[in-house]
Design a protein around this motif. Structure first.
Motif, PDB file in Angstrom:
ATOM      1  N   PRO A   1      78.648  -7.624  11.303  1.00  8.28           N
ATOM      2  CA  PRO A   1      80.071  -7.296  11.518  1.00  8.28           C
ATOM      3  C   PRO A   1      80.556  -7.564  12.930  1.00  8.28           C
ATOM      4  O   PRO A   1      81.734  -7.823  13.132  1.00  8.28           O
ATOM      5  N   ASP A   2      79.672  -7.511  13.944  1.00  5.72           N
ATOM      6  CA  ASP A   2      80.132  -7.718  15.314  1.00  5.72           C
ATOM      7  C   ASP A   2      80.213  -9.191  15.700  1.00  5.72           C
ATOM      8  O   ASP A   2      80.464  -9.513  16.861  1.00  5.72           O
ATOM      9  N   CYS A   3      80.015 -10.081  14.738  1.00  4.36           N
ATOM     10  CA  CYS A   3      80.097 -11.517  14.993  1.00  4.36           C
ATOM     11  C   CYS A   3      81.468 -12.046  14.576  1.00  4.36           C
ATOM     12  O   CYS A   3      82.234 -11.366  13.880  1.00  4.36           O
ATOM     13  N   PRO A   4      81.826 -13.286  14.971  1.00  2.00           N
ATOM     14  CA  PRO A   4      83.069 -13.896  14.503  1.00  2.00           C
ATOM     15  C   PRO A   4      83.112 -13.951  12.979  1.00  2.00           C
ATOM     16  O   PRO A   4      82.090 -14.155  12.318  1.00  2.00           O
ATOM     17  N   THR A   5      84.315 -13.786  12.412  1.00  2.00           N
ATOM     18  CA  THR A   5      84.479 -13.855  10.962  1.00  2.00           C
ATOM     19  C   THR A   5      84.301 -15.287  10.488  1.00  2.00           C
ATOM     20  O   THR A   5      84.291 -16.231  11.274  1.00  2.00           O
ATOM     21  N   GLU A   6      84.166 -15.433   9.160  1.00  2.00           N
ATOM     22  CA  GLU A   6      84.030 -16.779   8.604  1.00  2.00           C
ATOM     23  C   GLU A   6      85.266 -17.621   8.898  1.00  2.00           C
ATOM     24  O   GLU A   6      85.164 -18.794   9.233  1.00  2.00           O
ATOM     25  N   THR A   7      86.485 -17.015   8.810  1.00  2.00           N
ATOM     26  CA  THR A   7      87.716 -17.750   9.100  1.00  2.00           C
ATOM     27  C   THR A   7      87.731 -18.247  10.542  1.00  2.00           C
ATOM     28  O   THR A   7      88.070 -19.399  10.825  1.00  2.00           O
ATOM     29  N   ALA A   8      87.339 -17.361  11.470  1.00  2.00           N
ATOM     30  CA  ALA A   8      87.309 -17.751  12.875  1.00  2.00           C
ATOM     31  C   ALA A   8      86.270 -18.844  13.123  1.00  2.00           C
ATOM     32  O   ALA A   8      86.495 -19.782  13.890  1.00  2.00           O
ATOM     33  N   PHE A   9      85.129 -18.750  12.440  1.00  2.00           N
ATOM     34  CA  PHE A   9      84.076 -19.752  12.635  1.00  2.00           C
ATOM     35  C   PHE A   9      84.540 -21.109  12.133  1.00  2.00           C
ATOM     36  O   PHE A   9      84.400 -22.128  12.810  1.00  2.00           O
ATOM     37  N   VAL A  10      85.138 -21.161  10.914  1.00  2.00           N
ATOM     38  CA  VAL A  10      85.618 -22.425  10.353  1.00  2.00           C
ATOM     39  C   VAL A  10      86.721 -23.005  11.238  1.00  2.00           C
ATOM     40  O   VAL A  10      86.793 -24.209  11.484  1.00  2.00           O
ATOM     41  N   GLY A  11      87.619 -22.122  11.759  1.00  2.00           N
ATOM     42  CA  GLY A  11      88.676 -22.599  12.652  1.00  2.00           C
ATOM     43  C   GLY A  11      88.116 -23.235  13.909  1.00  2.00           C
ATOM     44  O   GLY A  11      88.625 -24.258  14.387  1.00  2.00           O
ATOM     45  N   SER A  12      87.049 -22.640  14.470  1.00  2.00           N
ATOM     46  CA  SER A  12      86.429 -23.208  15.674  1.00  2.00           C
ATOM     47  C   SER A  12      85.796 -24.569  15.376  1.00  2.00           C
ATOM     48  O   SER A  12      85.864 -25.490  16.198  1.00  2.00           O
ATOM     49  N   VAL A  13      85.181 -24.715  14.183  1.00  2.00           N
ATOM     50  CA  VAL A  13      84.590 -26.008  13.810  1.00  2.00           C
ATOM     51  C   VAL A  13      85.680 -27.068  13.688  1.00  2.00           C
ATOM     52  O   VAL A  13      85.555 -28.196  14.186  1.00  2.00           O
ATOM     53  N   LYS A  14      86.789 -26.730  13.005  1.00  2.00           N
ATOM     54  CA  LYS A  14      87.888 -27.690  12.841  1.00  2.00           C
ATOM     55  C   LYS A  14      88.495 -28.067  14.197  1.00  2.00           C
ATOM     56  O   LYS A  14      88.840 -29.226  14.441  1.00  2.00           O
ATOM     57  N   GLU A  15      88.647 -27.065  15.075  1.00  2.00           N
ATOM     58  CA  GLU A  15      89.207 -27.340  16.395  1.00  2.00           C
ATOM     59  C   GLU A  15      88.320 -28.298  17.177  1.00  2.00           C
ATOM     60  O   GLU A  15      88.806 -29.180  17.892  1.00  2.00           O
ATOM     61  N   ARG A  16      86.999 -28.145  17.036  1.00  2.00           N
ATOM     62  CA  ARG A  16      86.095 -29.037  17.767  1.00  2.00           C
ATOM     63  C   ARG A  16      86.101 -30.434  17.163  1.00  2.00           C
ATOM     64  O   ARG A  16      85.992 -31.430  17.881  1.00  2.00           O
ATOM     65  N   LEU A  17      86.239 -30.536  15.834  1.00  2.00           N
ATOM     66  CA  LEU A  17      86.264 -31.844  15.188  1.00  2.00           C
ATOM     67  C   LEU A  17      87.557 -32.604  15.492  1.00  2.00           C
ATOM     68  O   LEU A  17      87.555 -33.814  15.667  1.00  2.00           O
ATOM     69  N   GLY A  18      88.704 -31.891  15.536  1.00  2.00           N
ATOM     70  CA  GLY A  18      89.987 -32.542  15.762  1.00  2.00           C
ATOM     71  C   GLY A  18      90.313 -33.500  14.632  1.00  2.00           C
ATOM     72  O   GLY A  18      90.173 -33.170  13.445  1.00  2.00           O
ATOM     73  N   ASP A  19      90.728 -34.717  14.965  1.00  2.00           N
ATOM     74  CA  ASP A  19      91.103 -35.724  13.974  1.00  2.00           C
ATOM     75  C   ASP A  19      89.962 -36.678  13.648  1.00  2.00           C
ATOM     76  O   ASP A  19      90.165 -37.691  12.969  1.00  2.00           O
ATOM     77  N   ARG A  20      88.773 -36.396  14.159  1.00  2.00           N
ATOM     78  CA  ARG A  20      87.647 -37.275  13.858  1.00  2.00           C
ATOM     79  C   ARG A  20      87.312 -37.219  12.373  1.00  2.00           C
ATOM     80  O   ARG A  20      87.425 -36.176  11.740  1.00  2.00           O
ATOM     81  N   PRO A  21      86.881 -38.374  11.793  1.00  2.00           N
ATOM     82  CA  PRO A  21      86.470 -38.337  10.382  1.00  2.00           C
ATOM     83  C   PRO A  21      85.228 -37.476  10.231  1.00  2.00           C
ATOM     84  O   PRO A  21      84.387 -37.399  11.117  1.00  2.00           O
ATOM     85  N   VAL A  22      85.146 -36.802   9.100  1.00  2.00           N
ATOM     86  CA  VAL A  22      84.009 -35.925   8.838  1.00  2.00           C
ATOM     87  C   VAL A  22      83.400 -36.277   7.497  1.00  2.00           C
ATOM     88  O   VAL A  22      84.010 -36.954   6.671  1.00  2.00           O
ATOM     89  N   SER A  23      82.160 -35.830   7.304  1.00  2.00           N
ATOM     90  CA  SER A  23      81.516 -35.971   6.004  1.00  2.00           C
ATOM     91  C   SER A  23      82.133 -34.958   5.057  1.00  2.00           C
ATOM     92  O   SER A  23      82.129 -33.764   5.333  1.00  2.00           O
ATOM     93  N   ALA A  24      82.667 -35.428   3.929  1.00  2.00           N
ATOM     94  CA  ALA A  24      83.225 -34.492   2.935  1.00  2.00           C
ATOM     95  C   ALA A  24      82.067 -33.765   2.292  1.00  2.00           C
ATOM     96  O   ALA A  24      81.315 -34.344   1.520  1.00  2.00           O
TER      97      ALA A  24
END
Length: 327
Positions: free
Chosen positions: A37-60
């Motif tokens: 519970p004291d860690c980042p939530t799943e939503t926050a974690f996914v948001g951080s991953v997307k922010e780091r990826l930006g517009d780069r293509p990703v593996s679907a």
């Protein structure tokens, strides 16, 4: 070496046959993320991953093929990025959950990025309209069912440590008998904040009781075994369970009428409670309290004096504190 392992992880994900070319914004990253519970939530974690990826293509990628796990082990947090097919694991440890989560965000973004030299496929050519237009034959590939999620099992992490303690026993002699104990700690099973321990070792105490112009000496030696579960809670470790001790009680009388020595079997059965505080990943300070019922009781006194000098009670109490080295 670390870069090679991360690139290897990305290649392992890329070769699963999943299409490339989608961007982080258009690809739903439904990762299998579990953390305290004291860690980042799943939503926050996914948001951080997307922010780091930006517009780069990703593996679907199918979220059920990538698992992120964060666990607390005392004052240390452990993170793991795991792919199911093909199996691959990347581990990281840190002093705080945020530190581990930030590292896992980097590993996840790298894993979702296409490897160097792999270009996204070109868009399909525009359809050629032939008069009259002929509808293409339908080819619907049946959707493959998602692989079942493997059940998460406890990790068998057999480890051995050394436990050294200062002991104070009540009941084996008049008053409190000081002594010491040494034992081997064995970790039989571990899963997140729960593990199962067993300790095997020995204990010794000694006390002298002056009487008139002489006195008695009480020497207690015993082997002991205890076992039980241990829980990690708010930086502390709490465990408890049964304890068994077998040994001898040796009593010597000196300068007393008909002074004799006595050596007899000692055995008791009881329970223990242990409260520990990890000082590091390999050192723990703890306090242990034990209550046990002796299998045999005996009185010791002076010939011609009715009142005994000592009588073994129905319950014997033992307290100790010490240091454990190891897991």
């Amino acid at each position: 070496m670390r870069g090679a392992r991360v690139i290897g992880l990305a290649l392992a994900i890329a070769v699963t046959g999943l299409p490339l070319g989608a961007s982080a914004e258009s690809t739903p990253l439904a990762l299998d993320y579990v953390a305290p519970p004291d860690c980042p939530t799943e939503t926050a974690f996914v948001g951080s991953v997307k922010e780091r990826l930006g517009d780069r293509p990703v593996s679907a990628i199918d979220g059920r093929q990538v698992r992120i796990r964060v666990t607390a082990d005392g004052s240390t947090y452990r993170g793991a990025l795991e792919t199911v097919a093909p199996p691959s694991v990347r581990d990281v440890t840190g002093a705080s959950c945020n530190e581990v989560a930030r590292a896992l965000v980097v590993f996840t973004a790298l894993a979702l990025s296409p490897p160097d030299g792999v270009e996204p496929p070109a868009p399909p050519p525009a359809p050629v309209e032939d008069p009259p237009p002929t509808p293409p034959p339908s080819s619907f590939a049946p959707e493959r069912p998602a692989p079942p999620r493997p059940k998460e099992k406890g990790r068998s992490r057999l480890g051995i440590g050394l436990d050294l303690r200062a002991v104070a026993a009540s009941g084996v002699a008049p008053g409190v008998s000081p002594g010491g104990a040494v034992s081997a700690r064995v970790v039989l099973f571990e899963r997140r904040s729960l593990r199962w321990l067993a300790q095997v070792g020995g204990v010794i105490t000694y006390r002298e009781e002056p009487v008139d112009d002489g006195g008695f000496s009480f020497l207690w030696t015993a082997g002991r075994v205890d076992t039980g579960p241990e829980f990690s809670l708010a930086g502390f470790r709490l465990s408890g369970g049964p304890v068994f001790r077998v040994g001898a009680l040796i009593v010597n009388a000196r300068d007393l009428p008909a002074s004799v020595s006595y050596s007899g079997f000692w055995g008791d059965v009881g329970a223990f409670a242990r409260l520990g505080r990890p000082l590091s990943s390999a050192v723990e300070f703890s306090f242990v309290f034990e209550l046990a019922a002796p299998l045999r009781r005996k009185s010791f006194g002076i010939q011609g004096v009715e009142a005994p000098v000592h009588e073994v009670p129905q319950i014997v109490a033992t307290g100790s504190f010490g240091i454990t080295f190891g897991p």
